[in-house]
Design a protein around this motif. Structure first.
Motif, short mmCIF file in Angstrom:
data_model
loop_
_atom_site.label_atom_id
_atom_site.label_comp_id
_atom_site.label_asym_id
_atom_site.label_seq_id
_atom_site.Cartn_x
_atom_site.Cartn_y
_atom_site.Cartn_z
N MET A 1 7.31 -9.84 2.21
CA MET A 1 8.23 -8.81 1.84
C MET A 1 8.95 -9.20 0.56
N LEU A 2 10.29 -9.50 0.62
CA LEU A 2 11.01 -9.85 -0.59
C LEU A 2 10.39 -11.05 -1.29
N ARG A 3 9.94 -12.03 -0.53
CA ARG A 3 9.43 -13.24 -1.15
C ARG A 3 8.12 -12.98 -1.89
N ASP A 4 7.38 -11.95 -1.49
CA ASP A 4 6.17 -11.59 -2.21
C ASP A 4 6.49 -10.91 -3.53
N LEU A 5 7.74 -10.48 -3.70
CA LEU A 5 8.13 -9.76 -4.91
C LEU A 5 8.84 -10.67 -5.91
N LYS A 6 8.70 -11.99 -5.73
CA LYS A 6 9.20 -12.98 -6.70
C LYS A 6 10.70 -12.86 -6.91
N LEU A 7 11.46 -13.29 -5.92
CA LEU A 7 12.90 -13.21 -6.00
C LEU A 7 13.42 -13.92 -7.24
N ALA A 8 14.33 -13.30 -7.95
CA ALA A 8 14.89 -13.90 -9.15
C ALA A 8 16.01 -14.86 -8.83
N TRP A 9 16.64 -14.76 -7.63
CA TRP A 9 17.69 -15.72 -7.32
C TRP A 9 17.07 -16.97 -6.73
N ALA A 10 17.77 -18.04 -6.91
CA ALA A 10 17.17 -19.35 -6.57
C ALA A 10 17.09 -19.52 -5.08
N ALA A 11 17.99 -19.84 -4.48
CA ALA A 11 17.83 -20.17 -3.06
C ALA A 11 17.14 -18.91 -2.34
N GLY A 175 20.82 12.68 -0.25
CA GLY A 175 20.07 11.79 -1.13
C GLY A 175 20.83 10.53 -1.45
N GLY A 176 20.12 9.50 -1.81
CA GLY A 176 20.73 8.24 -2.13
C GLY A 176 20.75 7.29 -0.94
N VAL A 177 21.32 6.10 -1.18
CA VAL A 177 21.29 5.02 -0.21
C VAL A 177 22.62 4.29 -0.22
N THR A 178 23.13 3.97 0.96
CA THR A 178 24.22 3.01 1.08
C THR A 178 23.58 1.64 1.23
N ALA A 179 23.75 0.77 0.24
CA ALA A 179 23.04 -0.50 0.21
C ALA A 179 23.61 -1.47 1.24
N THR A 180 22.72 -2.14 1.97
CA THR A 180 23.12 -3.22 2.85
C THR A 180 22.74 -4.58 2.26
N ARG A 181 21.77 -4.60 1.36
CA ARG A 181 21.38 -5.82 0.65
C ARG A 181 20.69 -5.42 -0.65
N VAL A 182 20.98 -6.16 -1.72
CA VAL A 182 20.34 -5.94 -3.02
C VAL A 182 19.85 -7.29 -3.52
N ASP A 183 18.59 -7.35 -3.95
CA ASP A 183 18.02 -8.56 -4.53
C ASP A 183 17.42 -8.25 -5.89
N ALA A 184 17.63 -9.14 -6.85
CA ALA A 184 16.97 -9.02 -8.15
C ALA A 184 15.59 -9.65 -8.03
N VAL A 185 14.56 -8.99 -8.61
CA VAL A 185 13.19 -9.48 -8.54
C VAL A 185 12.56 -9.42 -9.92
N THR A 186 11.42 -10.09 -10.06
CA THR A 186 10.70 -10.04 -11.32
C THR A 186 9.27 -9.59 -11.08
N ALA A 187 8.78 -8.72 -11.94
CA ALA A 187 7.39 -8.27 -11.96
C ALA A 187 6.86 -7.82 -10.60
N PRO A 188 7.52 -6.87 -9.92
CA PRO A 188 6.96 -6.39 -8.66
C PRO A 188 5.68 -5.61 -8.91
N PRO A 189 4.71 -5.66 -7.99
CA PRO A 189 3.45 -4.95 -8.18
C PRO A 189 3.57 -3.44 -8.03
#
Length: 400
Positions: A1-11, A175-189
């Motif tokens: 899931m998130l880890r397949d999308l190359k998380l931009a944050w370190a830990a 329409g729209g979303v109330t966010a429960t978590r947001v992660d920065a990612v790089t180069a998602p497919p």
């Protein structure tokens, strides 16, 4: 899931307000006058849908689910790798089917999960960040407004316009979303759009999403079924692009209403489609039909939005509510973690638990805690994706 999308944050959509009817989260809720037992009263099993608020294994809507033997279904997997428990992070929204809930003397009720499904709502370029600095209250992704409240888990580093992000959350009326978590990612497919359909043109093969500024084009092989109409909720994978009028679909998924049989249920979300016919009060929680008739004062509710936790049971495909509780969106959601501590630093008063840095400098720490035992219980606030500010640290005997 998130880890397949190359998380931009370190830990159908009007919300309802609860002023004068319900109390805020933590202050109690409204219980049906003819309540014969809500979630946790036994039965064939349990079902819950909402953000993860704790780990060990996972805690969702006040139930601690053991996921060791569960089937994990991750919507964002794209490499063929199987989902894993490492994907289940604080703030990730999940659906869980499991055993009946067993009440405990203290802490959350417990159950064993059979299936856990999880999926982000949006993947794409962040824009319109407001305010531009500090903790945001809103931004947009693929034309959808994302609302950030005090409970939203954000990346360790500040968000900025132009970043690609993954947003987990709860759909909002209109329409729209109330966010429960947001992660920065790089180069998602792929990018992902979740939203309400404004129109479907089956000749040009274009789906327009509210608020009308986003159009998704689909190939004939992806043609949606006839029951996808105005007001339908869709999740769509699209080719990465910032051209909101020419997004190219690679997968369409209808968001169906939950109806998991005769189970005890806890759901979190926003009510919409509120209607009163005599003493019958109906609404939707996301796509799930809810009967509120047994809730005192339900016939007097007004048409404003409110984030709720609803408890009850499914009967003939309708969730018959026995309890409602309004979430206080101005207050941080408490995180509860169970696990073996490591990397204890007496000087900084931190340690690591479940891959998170726990800051216990302001916490109540039981006198017998040595930080090298096999199991600790931590309560606190998830201040970022990798850091928790603890309010309580104590020994425990159940670290699943």
């Amino acid at each position: 899931m998130l880890r397949d999308l190359k998380l931009a944050w370190a830990a159908p959509l009007l919300g309802i307000a609860l002023a004068g009817v319900l109390h805020g989260c933590g202050g109690g809720g409204q219980t049906a006058s003819n309540n014969t037992g809500g979630v946790g009263s036994g039965g064939t099993g349990s079902y819950t849908n909402g953000p993860i608020s704790g780990l060990g294994s996972i805690i969702v809507n006040g139930v601690r689910y053991d996921v060791d033997s569960a089937t994990l279904l991750g919507d964002d997997k794209d490499t063929g790798a199987l989902p894993s428990a490492d994907d289940l992070l604080v703030g990730v929204t999940v659906e869980v089917e499991g055993s009946a809930v067993t009440a405990t003397a203290s802490g959350p009720g417990t159950a064993t999960a059979a299936k856990v499904r999880y999926a982000s709502e949006l993947i794409g370029v962040l824009g319109g960040l407001s305010p531009a600095s500090g903790r945001p209250t809103s931004f947009t992704v693929l034309g959808q407004r994302v609302t950030v409240n005090a409970s939203t888990v954000l990346p360790d580093t500040a968000l900025s316009d132009g970043q690609v992000v993954v947003v987990h959350g709860l759909p909002t009326p209109g329409g729209g979303v109330t966010a429960t978590r947001v992660d920065a990612v790089t180069a998602p497919p792929f990018y992902k759009l979740s939203g309400e359909v404004q129109s479907v043109n089956r000749t040009t093969r274009i789906i327009t999403f509210r608020p009308g500024t986003v159009q998704v084009r689909y190939a004939l092989s992806l043609a949606p079924s006839a029951d996808v109409v105005t007001g339908s909720l869709l999740r769509v994978r699209v080719q990465p692009s910032n051209d909101l009028l020419n997004l190219q679909a690679v997968q369409l998924l209808v968001r169906e209403a939950a109806a998991p049989g005769d189970r005890e249920v806890r759901l979190e979300g926003r009510l919409s489609g509120y209607s009163v016919t005599g003493t019958t009060v109906r609404a939707y929680l996301g796509t799930t039909p809810v009967d509120l008739s047994a809730i005192p004062g339900a016939t007097t509710l007004s048409n404003q939005t409110g984030l709720l936790e609803v408890k009850g049971r499914f009967q003939n495909g309708v969730l018959v509510a026995t309890e409602l509780e309004e979430e206080d969106e101005a207050r941080t959601r408490e995180a509860e973690l169970y696990g073996a501590p490591s990397n204890h630093n007496q000087g900084s008063r931190t340690f690591t638990l479940r891959g998170l840095t726990i800051d216990y400098s302001a916490a109540t720490v039981d006198a017998n805690v040595t930080f090298n035992e096999p199991c600790l219980k931590v309560k606190g606030e998830a201040v970022s994706a990798s850091r928790v500010s603890a309010t309580l640290v104590k020994r425990d005997s159940d670290c699943r």
